[in-house]
Design a protein around this motif. Sequence first.
Motif, short mmCIF file in Angstrom:
data_model
loop_
_atom_site.label_atom_id
_atom_site.label_comp_id
_atom_site.label_asym_id
_atom_site.label_seq_id
_atom_site.Cartn_x
_atom_site.Cartn_y
_atom_site.Cartn_z
N ASN A 150 -21.34 -7.03 51.31
CA ASN A 150 -20.82 -6.24 50.19
C ASN A 150 -21.37 -4.82 50.28
N MET A 151 -21.09 -4.03 49.27
CA MET A 151 -21.49 -2.63 49.27
C MET A 151 -23.00 -2.45 49.15
N LEU A 152 -23.69 -3.44 48.61
CA LEU A 152 -25.12 -3.28 48.38
C LEU A 152 -25.86 -3.12 49.70
N GLY A 153 -25.55 -3.98 50.66
CA GLY A 153 -26.13 -3.83 51.99
C GLY A 153 -25.37 -2.81 52.82
N GLY A 154 -24.08 -2.80 52.65
CA GLY A 154 -23.24 -1.85 53.37
C GLY A 154 -22.63 -2.44 54.62
N ALA A 155 -21.61 -1.75 55.11
CA ALA A 155 -20.83 -2.26 56.24
C ALA A 155 -21.66 -2.35 57.52
N ALA A 156 -22.39 -1.31 57.85
CA ALA A 156 -23.14 -1.29 59.11
C ALA A 156 -24.29 -2.28 59.09
N TYR A 157 -25.03 -2.32 57.99
CA TYR A 157 -26.18 -3.21 57.87
C TYR A 157 -25.74 -4.67 57.93
N GLY A 158 -24.71 -5.01 57.16
CA GLY A 158 -24.22 -6.39 57.15
C GLY A 158 -23.73 -6.82 58.52
N ALA A 159 -23.01 -5.93 59.21
CA ALA A 159 -22.49 -6.27 60.53
C ALA A 159 -23.63 -6.47 61.53
N ALA A 160 -24.65 -5.61 61.47
CA ALA A 160 -25.78 -5.72 62.38
C ALA A 160 -26.58 -6.99 62.11
N LYS A 161 -26.79 -7.31 60.83
CA LYS A 161 -27.54 -8.52 60.49
C LYS A 161 -26.76 -9.78 60.86
N ALA A 162 -25.44 -9.73 60.78
CA ALA A 162 -24.64 -10.85 61.27
C ALA A 162 -24.77 -10.96 62.78
N GLY A 163 -24.88 -9.82 63.44
CA GLY A 163 -25.04 -9.81 64.88
C GLY A 163 -26.33 -10.48 65.34
N VAL A 164 -27.44 -10.20 64.64
CA VAL A 164 -28.70 -10.83 65.08
C VAL A 164 -28.69 -12.32 64.76
#
Length: 266
Positions: A150-164
């Motif tokens: 969601n917006m709280l973490g943001g698009a880049a952060y969420g995508a990177a954390k899904a990546g790890v």
Amino acid sequence: MAKLNGRVAIVTGAGTGIGREIARQLAGEGACVVLVGRRLALLQDAADAINVAGGRAFARAADITQAKAVETLIGWVTAELGNVDILVNNAGSAVGPRNLAFITPQDWQATVDANLTAVYLLSRAVLQPMIDKGGGTIVTVSSGAALRPNMLGGAAYGAAKAGVRNLMGYLHATFRNQMIRATTITPGEVNTPILDDRPRPPTPEERAALMQPEDVAQAVLLACTLPPRTVIEELVIVPTRMRDQSVDIELARWFGAPDGAGSTKS
């Protein structure tokens, strides 16, 4: 007898918050801990506190998004302390706006580098030595943003954390029979200094109901101290009480927006 006696552990993002507490708890179980981050003064303060308490800790400043810096770090640890038995990838950050419409390529890359590339570089650097030694543990602190973006973490952060999270799944599936334990810890909101950087930092009352750094550290410690025959693939932990984040999310939507962008708000 302490469960991690004789083990060498690296903890990234160890100067404050969750990383500092992870390092303290690992050292409390007998591990020799290398605290890694960018701010040497904070790292040294945390390492000193561990040493005063009877543990063994070292502070090393490094930009772990850079391959050469990671190579130098692992080279020093191996030469001075021995092969790494435990790697805890805790460092991470969200750079710039949270809204995909406003994220610059530079901010996107910086966020991906801090949260995903650094984990790849460190995991790659310790993997073969762990296999050669007969096994090891790699724990990565992801985020609830990987599961509920969601917006709280943001698009880049969420995508990177899904990546790890995906990367740890790959390590588990590929190297488990070589006794590599790859674990993802996926926490919800935690009361750490990073919350001060939000458009609306949580109030003291809200922070008191959130998870605390020691809660996440206990989860990491569990993953590291289970018998080698047992691995936690993923552990999702969240605050028991759900708080209303609607205002925070709406503010995050417009955080870092260029002038005039708010006029398009519906």
